[in-house]
Design an enzyme around this catalytic site. Structure first.
Site, short mmCIF file in Angstrom:
data_model
loop_
_atom_site.label_atom_id
_atom_site.label_comp_id
_atom_site.label_asym_id
_atom_site.label_seq_id
_atom_site.Cartn_x
_atom_site.Cartn_y
_atom_site.Cartn_z
N ASP A 185 -108.83 30.95 -55.41
CA ASP A 185 -110.29 30.87 -55.25
C ASP A 185 -110.60 30.36 -53.85
O ASP A 185 -109.72 29.87 -53.15
CB ASP A 185 -110.92 29.96 -56.32
CG ASP A 185 -110.09 28.70 -56.52
OD1 ASP A 185 -109.49 28.22 -55.56
OD2 ASP A 185 -110.07 28.19 -57.66
N ASP A 191 -113.02 27.86 -51.65
CA ASP A 191 -113.95 26.74 -51.70
C ASP A 191 -114.51 26.48 -50.31
O ASP A 191 -113.80 26.62 -49.30
CB ASP A 191 -113.25 25.47 -52.20
CG ASP A 191 -112.77 25.63 -53.64
OD1 ASP A 191 -113.41 26.39 -54.39
OD2 ASP A 191 -111.75 25.02 -53.99
N ASP A 232 -106.48 15.33 -52.10
CA ASP A 232 -105.25 14.77 -52.69
C ASP A 232 -104.04 14.79 -51.76
O ASP A 232 -103.39 13.77 -51.55
CB ASP A 232 -104.94 15.43 -54.05
CG ASP A 232 -104.99 16.95 -54.01
OD1 ASP A 232 -105.24 17.53 -52.93
OD2 ASP A 232 -104.80 17.58 -55.08
P1 ATP Z 1 -105.37 26.25 -56.75
O1 ATP Z 1 -106.84 26.60 -56.81
O2 ATP Z 1 -104.53 27.25 -56.06
O3 ATP Z 1 -104.82 25.81 -58.05
P2 ATP Z 1 -106.33 24.12 -55.09
O4 ATP Z 1 -105.61 23.14 -54.19
O5 ATP Z 1 -107.32 25.02 -54.45
O6 ATP Z 1 -105.21 24.94 -55.83
P3 ATP Z 1 -108.47 23.25 -56.73
O7 ATP Z 1 -108.42 22.62 -58.08
O8 ATP Z 1 -109.12 24.58 -56.57
O9 ATP Z 1 -106.97 23.29 -56.25
O10 ATP Z 1 -109.15 22.19 -55.76
C1 ATP Z 1 -109.63 22.52 -54.47
C2 ATP Z 1 -109.37 21.38 -53.52
O11 ATP Z 1 -110.05 20.20 -53.97
C3 ATP Z 1 -107.91 20.94 -53.41
O12 ATP Z 1 -107.20 21.74 -52.51
C4 ATP Z 1 -108.05 19.52 -52.92
O13 ATP Z 1 -108.32 19.47 -51.55
C5 ATP Z 1 -109.28 19.05 -53.68
N1 ATP Z 1 -108.92 18.40 -54.94
C6 ATP Z 1 -108.80 18.98 -56.16
N2 ATP Z 1 -108.45 18.09 -57.09
C7 ATP Z 1 -108.36 16.91 -56.47
C8 ATP Z 1 -108.06 15.58 -56.90
N3 ATP Z 1 -107.75 15.34 -58.16
N4 ATP Z 1 -108.07 14.60 -55.96
C9 ATP Z 1 -108.39 14.86 -54.68
N5 ATP Z 1 -108.66 16.08 -54.22
C10 ATP Z 1 -108.68 17.09 -55.08
MG MG Z 2 -108.51 26.36 -55.47
#
Ligand code: ATP
Ligand code: MG
Length: 446
Positions: free
Chosen positions: A58, A60, A150
């Site tokens: 996705d 963001d 994170d």
């Molecule tokens: P994917 O979507 O491929 O599973 P992602 O890293 O994009 O991985 P998302 O859940 O879409 O994960 O979250 C987007 C972003 O938000 C992350 O890359 C991170 O920067 C931040 N994020 C998500 N969850 C947390 C958390 N629990 N603590 C801190 N930052 C977070």
């Molecule tokens: Mg994501």
């Protein structure tokens, strides 16, 4: 520990991200924010994945526009979230998440969700007595926003103003070294949100990255803290951990870290020191991963059956040997299981019913020829039950005759689709089964 520093800016010609790889809806959103004078960054996992030349799940966006300003700019915007106020932009086939830059909150003096800030208004940043963040909604700068993410590799941004990549921590070098490193003190970051431990495990398994050794040690020490996460959130995370095609490596990391014992203590005891059972679970999960790779992700019920089915069947058999009818014994084993697992992850009741259905169905499927096969096919758990039969035949080398009988039967009834064996060819999409009403499920207290 990553301290605040000048960002490292990598100009367009020195990185591989092209706008062509970004969703056109995200590109349009970024341009619109930028034209209106706001900072517009692509952030999070999509930047990480584009730099690793993987397809992002996705896209963001982070901006200095406030939620209200975003809402006024985009007609397709809905504001959501209590812990973080976010804007969701709804496009025909996609939702783009736009968040306002935020910063980590000031630690609060006393704990609890009822905590109030100045003027007796609800505080926007609340932690519980163990340091876990309960609410967090304070706006910040792009740098502050990056540093409350994170991991360093998840804190990279792509700036629409000049198409550069912006790194406020050590994300780029960690990405090159294939390291997952928490931003800041790992002990604090895993304590304030224990789900980050699961995220570290997930990214390590899915992206073939290594959790930085010092952080890994702390993760292992803190693994039991995962049980403090609300069951609704763990339900979401468990699906991401196990249903995306990396269940087998995820399971190994959960096991090594102690997270498995904290999440599923019963299962962890069942396979502890028993290499035969452990191998069985590994094989089952590998089989599920192959299903994913072949384009047919397993349902949650099928995953639960693959992971917990062997121990449930064993428990039912033991009760049966003790004199309880097998049907009842299996029902009881599933009911106890659902009651236990729901303390950790709020698995919906209907999934518990399907899990029991898959296991209970095996008896009818093993009978060759079966009685009333067409009526069995119309049952809601049929597709998953056949997949579980296939799993047994292919991984445990169980008697293949029932599976062969069913494969032949289904071949002659082309309107019926069910989970296909894992092959490299893209299988047809899983057909939705008509839902039936279950009247007497009350025996399982789920
Ligand atoms: P994917 O979507 O491929 O599973 P992602 O890293 O994009 O991985 P998302 O859940 O879409 O994960 O979250 C987007 C972003 O938000 C992350 O890359 C991170 O920067 C931040 N994020 C998500 N969850 C947390 C958390 N629990 N603590 C801190 N930052 C977070
Ligand atoms: Mg994501």
């Amino acid at each position: 520990m990553v301290n605040s520093m000048e960002p490292r800016i990598i100009p367009r010609k020195e990185h591989c991200i092209s706008r062509k790889q970004v969703s056109p809806n995200a590109v349009r959103t970024l341009y619109r924010l930028h034209r209106k004078g706001f900072i517009a960054y692509l952030v999070g996992g999509c930047v990480r994945d584009l730099l690793l030349e993987r397809t992002p799940k996705d896209f963001d966006i982070a901006t200095n526009a406030r939620p209200g300003q975003i809402k006024r700019l985009f007609r397709n915007c809905r504001l959501i979230g209590r812990r973080f106020r976010l804007a969701h932009l709804h496009f025909q086939d996609e939702i783009i998440e736009v968040s306002t830059f935020r910063r980590a909150g000031v630690p609060s003096d006393s704990a609890g969700a009822e905590e109030t800030g100045r003027n007796n208004r609800p505080s926007r940043h609340v932690k519980d007595e163990d340091g876990m963040v309960l609410r967090d909604n304070i706006f910040g700068t792009p740098e502050e926003d990056a540093l409350c993410r994170d991991f360093t590799i998840n804190a990279l941004a792509y700036n629409m103003a000049d198409f550069s990549v912006v790194d406020y921590s050590t994300g780029l070098s960690d990405l090159q070294q294939r390291l997952i490193r928490p931003i800041g003190d790992p002990y604090v970051r895993f304590t304030e949100d224990p789900v980050r431990m699961l995220r570290a495990v997930r990214f390590s398994a899915s992206h073939n990255l290594v959790i930085e050794p010092a952080a890994w040690e702390i993760l292992c020490d803190l693994s039991s803290a995962i049980s403090r996460v609300p069951p609704a959130r763990l339900y979401e995370e468990i699906q991401k951990l196990f249903l995306l095609g990396y269940a087998r490596p995820v399971f190994s990391l959960l096991e090594k870290s102690g997270l498995l014992a904290a999440l599923f203590p019963g299962l962890s005891q069942w396979n502890y020191g028993n290499s035969h059972r452990l191998t069985l679970l590994h094989t089952n999960l590998e089989w599920l991963d192959q299903l994913c790779r072949s384009g047919t992700p397993p349902s949650l019920a099928l995953f639960l059956a693959a992971l917990f089915g062997p121990s449930l069947e064993e428990a039912a058999l033991a009760s049966h040997r003790g004199g309880i009818p097998h049907k009842q014994a299996l029902e009881a084993a599933c009911a106890i299981f659902m009651k236990e697992i729901c303390k950790t992850a709020s698995i919906p009741k209907r999934v518990g019913i399907l899990l029991h259905g898959i296991l209970a169905f095996q008896h009818s499927l093993h009978r060759t020829p079966p009685q009333h096969p067409s009526s069995l096919v119309s049952r809601p758990e049929f597709a998953d039950a056949i997949a579980y039969l296939r799993l047994g035949a292919e991984t445990r080398r169980e008697n293949r005759t029932p599976l062969e009988w069913w494969d032949a039967f289904l071949l002659e009834a082309p309107s019926i689709t069910c989970s296909e064996p894992p092959t490299d060819e893209a299988p047809p999409k899983r057909r939705r089964k008509r839902r039936r009403r279950h009247r007497h499920v009350a025996k399982t207290p789920v």
